[in-house]
Design a protein around this motif. Sequence first.
Motif, PDB file in Angstrom:
ATOM      1  N   ALA A  89      -7.739   1.586 -26.701  1.00  0.00           N
ATOM      2  CA  ALA A  89      -8.898   0.698 -26.655  1.00  0.00           C
ATOM      3  C   ALA A  89      -8.584  -0.599 -25.910  1.00  0.00           C
ATOM      4  CB  ALA A  89      -9.368   0.378 -28.075  1.00  0.00           C
ATOM      5  N   ARG A  90      -7.359  -1.060 -26.012  1.00  0.00           N
ATOM      6  CA  ARG A  90      -6.977  -2.334 -25.377  1.00  0.00           C
ATOM      7  C   ARG A  90      -6.517  -2.159 -23.933  1.00  0.00           C
ATOM      8  NH1 ARG A  90      -3.909  -5.280 -30.451  1.00  0.00           N
ATOM      9  NH2 ARG A  90      -5.707  -5.086 -31.804  1.00  0.00           N
ATOM     10  N   GLU A  91      -5.777  -1.058 -23.668  1.00  0.00           N
ATOM     11  CA  GLU A  91      -5.193  -0.858 -22.341  1.00  0.00           C
ATOM     12  C   GLU A  91      -5.283   0.613 -21.922  1.00  0.00           C
ATOM     13  OE1 GLU A  91      -1.344  -2.827 -21.698  1.00  0.00           O
ATOM     14  OE2 GLU A  91      -1.537  -3.613 -23.745  1.00  0.00           O
ATOM     15  N   PRO A  92      -6.495   1.113 -21.691  1.00  0.00           N
ATOM     16  CA  PRO A  92      -6.632   2.552 -21.394  1.00  0.00           C
ATOM     17  C   PRO A  92      -5.849   3.016 -20.169  1.00  0.00           C
ATOM     18  CG  PRO A  92      -8.706   1.384 -21.024  1.00  0.00           C
ATOM     19  CD  PRO A  92      -7.769   0.414 -21.667  1.00  0.00           C
ATOM     20  N   SER A  93      -5.848   2.244 -19.101  1.00  0.00           N
ATOM     21  CA  SER A  93      -5.122   2.702 -17.904  1.00  0.00           C
ATOM     22  C   SER A  93      -3.610   2.655 -18.129  1.00  0.00           C
ATOM     23  CB  SER A  93      -5.515   1.880 -16.673  1.00  0.00           C
ATOM     24  OG  SER A  93      -5.224   0.517 -16.873  1.00  0.00           O
ATOM     25  N   ALA A  94      -3.145   1.707 -18.916  1.00  0.00           N
ATOM     26  CA  ALA A  94      -1.714   1.633 -19.217  1.00  0.00           C
ATOM     27  C   ALA A  94      -1.281   2.824 -20.076  1.00  0.00           C
ATOM     28  CB  ALA A  94      -1.385   0.325 -19.921  1.00  0.00           C
ATOM     29  N   VAL A  95      -2.101   3.201 -21.050  1.00  0.00           N
ATOM     30  CA  VAL A  95      -1.784   4.365 -21.887  1.00  0.00           C
ATOM     31  C   VAL A  95      -1.779   5.624 -21.026  1.00  0.00           C
ATOM     32  CG1 VAL A  95      -2.558   5.821 -23.802  1.00  0.00           C
ATOM     33  CG2 VAL A  95      -2.603   3.335 -24.045  1.00  0.00           C
ATOM     34  N   ASP A  96      -2.762   5.769 -20.141  1.00  0.00           N
ATOM     35  CA  ASP A  96      -2.793   6.924 -19.241  1.00  0.00           C
ATOM     36  C   ASP A  96      -1.534   6.991 -18.381  1.00  0.00           C
ATOM     37  OD1 ASP A  96      -5.235   7.792 -20.186  1.00  0.00           O
ATOM     38  OD2 ASP A  96      -6.402   6.869 -18.557  1.00  0.00           O
ATOM     39  N   ALA A  97      -1.101   5.838 -17.854  1.00  0.00           N
ATOM     40  CA  ALA A  97       0.112   5.802 -17.023  1.00  0.00           C
ATOM     41  C   ALA A  97       1.333   6.192 -17.837  1.00  0.00           C
ATOM     42  CB  ALA A  97       0.303   4.405 -16.427  1.00  0.00           C
ATOM     43  N   TRP A  98       1.417   5.711 -19.069  1.00  0.00           N
ATOM     44  CA  TRP A  98       2.558   6.003 -19.935  1.00  0.00           C
ATOM     45  C   TRP A  98       2.631   7.501 -20.259  1.00  0.00           C
ATOM     46  CZ3 TRP A  98       2.128   6.773 -25.542  1.00  0.00           C
ATOM     47  CH2 TRP A  98       3.375   6.888 -26.172  1.00  0.00           C
ATOM     48  N   ILE A  99       1.486   8.113 -20.524  1.00  0.00           N
ATOM     49  CA  ILE A  99       1.455   9.535 -20.868  1.00  0.00           C
ATOM     50  C   ILE A  99       1.718  10.417 -19.647  1.00  0.00           C
ATOM     51  CG2 ILE A  99      -0.072  11.404 -21.641  1.00  0.00           C
ATOM     52  CD1 ILE A  99      -1.246   9.383 -23.667  1.00  0.00           C
ATOM     53  N   SER A 100       1.248  10.010 -18.486  1.00  0.00           N
ATOM     54  CA  SER A 100       1.361  10.861 -17.300  1.00  0.00           C
ATOM     55  C   SER A 100       2.659  10.673 -16.508  1.00  0.00           C
ATOM     56  CB  SER A 100       0.159  10.653 -16.375  1.00  0.00           C
ATOM     57  OG  SER A 100       0.152   9.324 -15.886  1.00  0.00           O
ATOM     58  N   ASP A 101       3.321   9.528 -16.659  1.00  0.00           N
ATOM     59  CA  ASP A 101       4.538   9.266 -15.894  1.00  0.00           C
ATOM     60  C   ASP A 101       5.689   8.952 -16.842  1.00  0.00           C
ATOM     61  OD1 ASP A 101       6.595   8.428 -14.242  1.00  0.00           O
ATOM     62  OD2 ASP A 101       5.482   6.759 -13.354  1.00  0.00           O
ATOM     63  N   PRO A 102       6.671   9.863 -17.000  1.00  0.00           N
ATOM     64  CA  PRO A 102       7.754   9.650 -17.961  1.00  0.00           C
ATOM     65  C   PRO A 102       8.658   8.462 -17.634  1.00  0.00           C
ATOM     66  CG  PRO A 102       8.160  11.627 -16.674  1.00  0.00           C
ATOM     67  CD  PRO A 102       6.790  11.144 -16.309  1.00  0.00           C
ATOM     68  N   ARG A 103       8.554   7.924 -16.424  1.00  0.00           N
ATOM     69  CA  ARG A 103       9.352   6.755 -16.050  1.00  0.00           C
ATOM     70  C   ARG A 103       8.615   5.434 -16.318  1.00  0.00           C
ATOM     71  NH1 ARG A 103      10.973  10.788 -12.799  1.00  0.00           N
ATOM     72  NH2 ARG A 103      13.162  10.941 -12.289  1.00  0.00           N
ATOM     73  N   SER A 104       7.351   5.547 -16.693  1.00  0.00           N
ATOM     74  CA  SER A 104       6.499   4.382 -16.882  1.00  0.00           C
ATOM     75  C   SER A 104       6.713   3.748 -18.264  1.00  0.00           C
ATOM     76  CB  SER A 104       5.036   4.821 -16.740  1.00  0.00           C
ATOM     77  OG  SER A 104       4.170   3.765 -17.023  1.00  0.00           O
ATOM     78  N   ALA A 105       6.699   2.421 -18.275  1.00  0.00           N
ATOM     79  CA  ALA A 105       6.798   1.676 -19.539  1.00  0.00           C
ATOM     80  C   ALA A 105       5.847   0.480 -19.478  1.00  0.00           C
ATOM     81  CB  ALA A 105       8.226   1.229 -19.785  1.00  0.00           C
ATOM     82  N   PRO A 106       4.534   0.740 -19.345  1.00  0.00           N
ATOM     83  CA  PRO A 106       3.586  -0.353 -19.183  1.00  0.00           C
ATOM     84  C   PRO A 106       3.485  -1.259 -20.408  1.00  0.00           C
ATOM     85  CG  PRO A 106       2.409   1.695 -19.558  1.00  0.00           C
ATOM     86  CD  PRO A 106       3.862   2.040 -19.406  1.00  0.00           C
ATOM     87  N   HIS A 107       3.995  -0.821 -21.539  1.00  0.00           N
ATOM     88  CA  HIS A 107       3.958  -1.606 -22.767  1.00  0.00           C
ATOM     89  C   HIS A 107       5.092  -2.624 -22.824  1.00  0.00           C
ATOM     90  CE1 HIS A 107       7.027   1.334 -23.651  1.00  0.00           C
ATOM     91  NE2 HIS A 107       6.121   2.303 -23.697  1.00  0.00           N
TER      92      HIS A 107
END
Length: 193
Positions: free
Chosen positions: A94-112
Amino acid sequence: MHLRVTFVAAARSSSLLAERFEDDRPLDQAGWYEVQRVAGGLVPLAAAELRYCSPTPRSRATGNALGYAPLVQPALRDCDMGRWRGFTLGEAMAREPSAVDAWISDPRSAPHGGESLLSFISRVGGWLDTRPVDDGGRVVAVAEPSVMRAALVYALNVQPSAYWNIDVPPLSTLTLAGRGGHWNLRLETAPAA
């Protein structure tokens, strides 16, 4: 010599929908009841030469309730979720939908701002690979479901995206057999009743 590492998923501290990232809550009443209900099948794992647990209150409490007296292993901590710590997945979405999508789709991503999925899997795998084979043939580790998912992805050397397709119910077990860098999933037969 091969090592056998059996992971036991910590009992619950909330309903599945209320699960929070890096949840530090203790076992709830349902969790205590679950431990008592299945203890007979899990208590024999206390015979392992080495007994460990994640640093979470529910992992420690689960291990102690089963008579393991486990040693806390920082490497078995949950994934570092940075600023999402304490959020449910729905709250983060709810707060960061695109960041959650990036985290789930890219195992190297750490948008949090915490640990990427790939780093988390590597950390748990590193712990597995550094278990001393000569210290004992059997290890039991009470851990968060996420840690067990990471261990399985690492041990089977599958794509990190497989992490999202593994369900780990409370108090389920996972056994890996082998030694550093060479692990096999070991399916156990249920004891005769």
